[in-house]
Design an enzyme around this catalytic site. Structure first.
Site, PDB file in Angstrom:
ATOM      1  CG  HIS A  71       3.034   9.386  -5.210  1.00 51.26           C
ATOM      2  ND1 HIS A  71       3.592   8.159  -5.370  1.00 51.26           N
ATOM      3  CD2 HIS A  71       1.693   9.172  -5.075  1.00 51.26           C
ATOM      4  CE1 HIS A  71       2.663   7.239  -5.308  1.00 51.26           C
ATOM      5  NE2 HIS A  71       1.487   7.817  -5.153  1.00 51.26           N
ATOM      6  CG  HIS A  87       2.370   7.819  -9.881  1.00 53.16           C
ATOM      7  ND1 HIS A  87       1.970   8.565  -8.808  1.00 53.16           N
ATOM      8  CD2 HIS A  87       1.306   7.065 -10.241  1.00 53.16           C
ATOM      9  CE1 HIS A  87       0.712   8.298  -8.533  1.00 53.16           C
ATOM     10  NE2 HIS A  87       0.279   7.372  -9.373  1.00 53.16           N
ATOM     11  CG  ASP A 112      -3.203   0.484  -5.667  1.00 55.70           C
ATOM     12  OD1 ASP A 112      -3.774   0.679  -4.594  1.00 55.70           O
ATOM     13  OD2 ASP A 112      -2.699   1.392  -6.338  1.00 55.70           O
ATOM     14  CG  LEU A 141       6.219   7.059  -1.242  1.00 52.52           C
ATOM     15  CD1 LEU A 141       6.982   7.833  -2.307  1.00 52.52           C
ATOM     16  CD2 LEU A 141       6.247   7.835   0.075  1.00 52.52           C
TER      17      LEU A 141
END
Ligand code: PAF
Length: 250
Positions: free
Chosen positions: A15, A18, A130, A164
């Site tokens: 998405h 990335h 993350d 996202l």
């Protein structure tokens, strides 16, 4: 631009988050390798692994469109040809996301070790979304003196501030509106306020909402110079995580 190699490891389901990683890689190197490998070692249940979205053709087109010079989708045998040498994420690997997903971060480090050995990148690009993964990878690279520079890219959000994630596609439009509460909470000035904001959204089920010291990933102390709010929870069974640097009072 130089002859260096920048590497963006992914599990596919690409998405805009990335794409931002790949674009950053393109700023750093003329060779940009994107890997697509759904790593069984980081899934705690075979069901989750089976349900993970896979569309290699779509992902390949997105990665190439974003500027990748090579998209590499290795087989299981290529990554794990024989006995697997497991990497350890230590105690931090059992906290927060690691408490919910036992063995997850050991699995992440184990695949990263293999990917780095095979690609030998100068730079490896990871998202701040993350944050615990990013912290664990950075610490492991430094402790093991692995010759790669870890580059962090800020989280990409939609117009309403929702981070996202491939999981957002499992939320209804109304649930996506509920998910905005996470971003609102992260704009708080204290842990209590953060939790109060989260509690105001009935659809949000809290796992944790903490303030951490960015340099240790431990609790904020008088010595902390940078603190970050980290939040995880569920909306209708879909696990959502997010984090943000906070100008916190405590
Ligand atoms: O963040 C991810 O997509 C994965 O954990 C990673 C880093 C590609 C390792 O499988």
């Amino acid at each position: 631009m130089n002859n260096s190699i920048s590497f963006v490891p992914t599990m596919g389901a690409l998405h805009d988050g990335h794409i931002a990683l790949i674009e950053r890689a393109c700023e750093l190197s003329s060779t940009v390798i994107v890997s697509i490998f759904v790593n069984p070692l980081q899934f705690e249940s075979p069901d989750d692994l089976a349900k993970y979205p896979r569309d290699l053709l779509r992902d390949r087109n997105i990665a190439l469109g974003a500027g990748a010079t090579k998209v590499w989708a290795p087989s299981y045998e290529e990554i794990y040809p024989g006995e697997i040498t497991k990497q350890s994420s230590g105690q931090l690997g059992t906290l927060f996301e690691g408490a919910e997903r036992l063995g997850h971060f050991d699995g992440v480090l184990t695949v990263i070790k293999r990917l780095f050995d095979l690609v030998r990148p100068d730079y490896a690009i990871f998202g701040e979304k993350d944050f615990q993964q990013l912290f664990i990878i950075k610490r492991w690279v430094s402790q093991n003196q692995i010759p790669v520079e870890i580059i962090a890219v800020p989280t990409i959000r939609d117009a309403d501030g929702v981070a996202l994630s491939s999981r957002n596609s499992r939320l209804s439009p109304a649930e996506l509106v509920s998910a905005q509460v996470i971003n609102k909470a992260l704009r708080s000035k204290s842990k209590d306020e953060m939790r109060k904001v989260l509690a105001s959204e009935p659809k949000f089920e809290l796992d944790y909402a903490e303030l951490i010291d960015e340099e240790t990933f431990g609790p904020v102390t008088a010595k902390t110079s940078l603190s970050r709010g980290i939040i995880a929870g569920w909306i209708n069974g879909v696990r959502l995580i997010d984090n943000m640097r906070m100008e916190a009072d405590q």
